[in-house]
Design an enzyme around this catalytic site. Structure first.
Site, PDB file in Angstrom:
ATOM      1  N   GLY A 136     -32.620  43.083 -22.388  1.00 55.00           N
ATOM      2  CA  GLY A 136     -33.654  42.058 -22.447  1.00 55.00           C
ATOM      3  C   GLY A 136     -34.219  42.053 -23.850  1.00 55.00           C
ATOM      4  O   GLY A 136     -33.489  42.227 -24.818  1.00 55.00           O
ATOM      5  N   GLU A 137     -35.504  41.904 -23.968  1.00 55.63           N
ATOM      6  CA  GLU A 137     -36.179  41.904 -25.272  1.00 55.63           C
ATOM      7  C   GLU A 137     -37.100  43.115 -25.319  1.00 55.63           C
ATOM      8  O   GLU A 137     -38.070  43.197 -24.567  1.00 55.63           O
ATOM      9  CB  GLU A 137     -36.953  40.590 -25.442  1.00 55.63           C
ATOM     10  CG  GLU A 137     -37.849  40.534 -26.653  1.00 55.63           C
ATOM     11  CD  GLU A 137     -37.182  40.963 -27.937  1.00 55.63           C
ATOM     12  OE1 GLU A 137     -37.730  41.857 -28.614  1.00 55.63           O
ATOM     13  OE2 GLU A 137     -36.107  40.422 -28.274  1.00 55.63           O
ATOM     14  N   SER A 138     -36.793  44.057 -26.203  1.00 55.79           N
ATOM     15  CA  SER A 138     -37.523  45.329 -26.218  1.00 55.79           C
ATOM     16  C   SER A 138     -39.013  45.157 -26.508  1.00 55.79           C
ATOM     17  O   SER A 138     -39.845  45.870 -25.946  1.00 55.79           O
ATOM     18  CB  SER A 138     -36.888  46.309 -27.215  1.00 55.79           C
ATOM     19  OG  SER A 138     -36.937  45.797 -28.528  1.00 55.79           O
ATOM     20  N   CYS A 144     -28.842  48.536 -24.033  1.00 58.97           N
ATOM     21  CA  CYS A 144     -29.254  47.569 -25.053  1.00 58.97           C
ATOM     22  C   CYS A 144     -30.748  47.726 -25.358  1.00 58.97           C
ATOM     23  O   CYS A 144     -31.131  48.686 -26.006  1.00 58.97           O
ATOM     24  CB  CYS A 144     -28.877  46.155 -24.620  1.00 58.97           C
ATOM     25  SG  CYS A 144     -28.824  44.973 -25.980  1.00 58.97           S
ATOM     26  N   ARG A 191     -32.514  47.506 -34.429  1.00 57.06           N
ATOM     27  CA  ARG A 191     -32.519  46.360 -33.506  1.00 57.06           C
ATOM     28  C   ARG A 191     -31.628  45.235 -34.024  1.00 57.06           C
ATOM     29  O   ARG A 191     -31.524  45.021 -35.221  1.00 57.06           O
ATOM     30  CB  ARG A 191     -33.947  45.828 -33.329  1.00 57.06           C
ATOM     31  CG  ARG A 191     -34.882  46.789 -32.655  1.00 57.06           C
ATOM     32  CD  ARG A 191     -36.298  46.240 -32.548  1.00 57.06           C
ATOM     33  NE  ARG A 191     -36.313  45.059 -31.709  1.00 57.06           N
ATOM     34  CZ  ARG A 191     -36.950  43.932 -32.012  1.00 57.06           C
ATOM     35  NH1 ARG A 191     -37.632  43.821 -33.127  1.00 57.06           N
ATOM     36  NH2 ARG A 191     -36.914  42.907 -31.187  1.00 57.06           N
ATOM     37  N   ILE A 197     -24.634  42.012 -26.442  1.00 54.80           N
ATOM     38  CA  ILE A 197     -25.491  40.831 -26.527  1.00 54.80           C
ATOM     39  C   ILE A 197     -26.676  41.195 -27.411  1.00 54.80           C
ATOM     40  O   ILE A 197     -27.538  41.966 -27.003  1.00 54.80           O
ATOM     41  CB  ILE A 197     -25.985  40.379 -25.133  1.00 54.80           C
ATOM     42  CG1 ILE A 197     -24.805  40.108 -24.196  1.00 54.80           C
ATOM     43  CG2 ILE A 197     -26.888  39.145 -25.265  1.00 54.80           C
ATOM     44  CD1 ILE A 197     -25.201  39.868 -22.754  1.00 54.80           C
ATOM     45  N   ARG A 198     -26.692  40.684 -28.628  1.00 56.30           N
ATOM     46  CA  ARG A 198     -27.754  41.036 -29.593  1.00 56.30           C
ATOM     47  C   ARG A 198     -27.973  42.541 -29.601  1.00 56.30           C
ATOM     48  O   ARG A 198     -29.095  43.028 -29.531  1.00 56.30           O
ATOM     49  CB  ARG A 198     -29.052  40.305 -29.247  1.00 56.30           C
ATOM     50  CG  ARG A 198     -28.975  38.804 -29.423  1.00 56.30           C
ATOM     51  CD  ARG A 198     -30.267  38.125 -29.054  1.00 56.30           C
ATOM     52  NE  ARG A 198     -31.385  38.676 -29.814  1.00 56.30           N
ATOM     53  CZ  ARG A 198     -32.638  38.710 -29.370  1.00 56.30           C
ATOM     54  NH1 ARG A 198     -32.934  38.247 -28.178  1.00 56.30           N
ATOM     55  NH2 ARG A 198     -33.590  39.204 -30.117  1.00 56.30           N
ATOM     56  N   HIS A 250     -23.607  46.510 -22.478  1.00 56.07           N
ATOM     57  CA  HIS A 250     -24.030  46.225 -21.104  1.00 56.07           C
ATOM     58  C   HIS A 250     -22.926  46.568 -20.099  1.00 56.07           C
ATOM     59  O   HIS A 250     -22.149  45.694 -19.703  1.00 56.07           O
ATOM     60  CB  HIS A 250     -24.381  44.739 -20.958  1.00 56.07           C
ATOM     61  CG  HIS A 250     -25.609  44.328 -21.689  1.00 56.07           C
ATOM     62  ND1 HIS A 250     -26.857  44.337 -21.113  1.00 56.07           N
ATOM     63  CD2 HIS A 250     -25.788  43.901 -22.964  1.00 56.07           C
ATOM     64  CE1 HIS A 250     -27.753  43.924 -21.993  1.00 56.07           C
ATOM     65  NE2 HIS A 250     -27.128  43.663 -23.127  1.00 56.07           N
ATOM     66  N   GLU A 309     -23.233  47.017 -17.025  1.00 54.11           N
ATOM     67  CA  GLU A 309     -23.519  46.354 -15.751  1.00 54.11           C
ATOM     68  C   GLU A 309     -22.939  44.945 -15.678  1.00 54.11           C
ATOM     69  O   GLU A 309     -22.891  44.345 -14.603  1.00 54.11           O
ATOM     70  CB  GLU A 309     -25.040  46.323 -15.508  1.00 54.11           C
ATOM     71  CG  GLU A 309     -25.811  45.295 -16.289  1.00 54.11           C
ATOM     72  CD  GLU A 309     -26.072  45.615 -17.755  1.00 54.11           C
ATOM     73  OE1 GLU A 309     -26.760  44.822 -18.419  1.00 54.11           O
ATOM     74  OE2 GLU A 309     -25.595  46.661 -18.252  1.00 54.11           O
TER      75      GLU A 309
END
Length: 192
Positions: free
Chosen positions: A46-48, A78, A105, A133-134, A169, A171
């Site tokens: 997600g977004e840390s 991530c 990051r 992903i990023r 990821h 998952e």
């Protein structure tokens, strides 16, 4: 064995689906009370910075740190790996500071740089599918951190005690290798 998945933001549903496919009882963590009775916690992508903001606002930051300090197993993917890191750059930000790693990051670039790669690991002879992903880059690992997989000269899957961090990821694949490894760490905790 019961595993909680932090469910404040990010791809927590994919983690629960992977756990379900492996026959593991899981629940969503949104409050500090949700940690009661858990053997392990998954910190999803997600977004840390958003994760950090919500963790602090909801009073989850210190309880998560204490859970790990009390011997609870944790798996960060991530953004979750960023949360586990002792030091974060690009830009610098706070973290749970539980694992002796330094993380950059968005190390591979923005969303357009997301991709699927296959790399070698110590977990199995066949290449491991890695969805980025990023993704962050692990720039440094401390002496107590074991590198389980590398990609492009950087560690991408690392372990320190009962803590596991992946910059990719697992998952989002059909390959349960990384999750099976994590469940082994959780079993060690349950048996102890």
């Amino acid at each position: 064995m019961k595993i909680g998945v932090l469910a404040v933001q990010g791809d927590f549903e994919a983690h629960r689906a992977m756990l379900d496919s492996l026959g593991v009882d899981s629940c969503e963590i949104r409050t500090a009370g949700d940690l009661d009775g858990l053997d392990a916690v998954v910190l999803p992508g997600g977004e840390s910075t958003t994760h950090l903001k919500i963790l602090k606002e909801e009073g989850l930051f210190e309880p998560l740190r204490q859970f790990a300090k009390d011997g609870g197993a944790m798996f960060g993917t991530c953004a979750g790996a960023i949360l586990l890191a002792s030091e974060v750059h690009n830009p610098a930000q706070d973290s749970l500071r539980l694992m002796d790693i330094t993380v950059l990051r968005n190390g591979y670039g923005r969303q357009l740089s997301s991709e699927v790669r296959f790399g070698h690991s110590s977990l199995k002879p066949a290449p491991l599918e890695m969805v980025y992903i990023r993704a962050p880059i692990i720039e440094r690992v401390g002496p107590g951190v074991e590198v389980l997989a590398e990609d492009g000269g950087h560690p991408v899957l690392v372990r320190q005690g009962k803590l596991l961090a992946a910059t990719f990821h697992p998952e989002l694949t059909d390959d349960s290798t990384v999750y099976s490894y994590f469940l082994g760490l959780v079993e060690e905790r349950v048996r102890a």
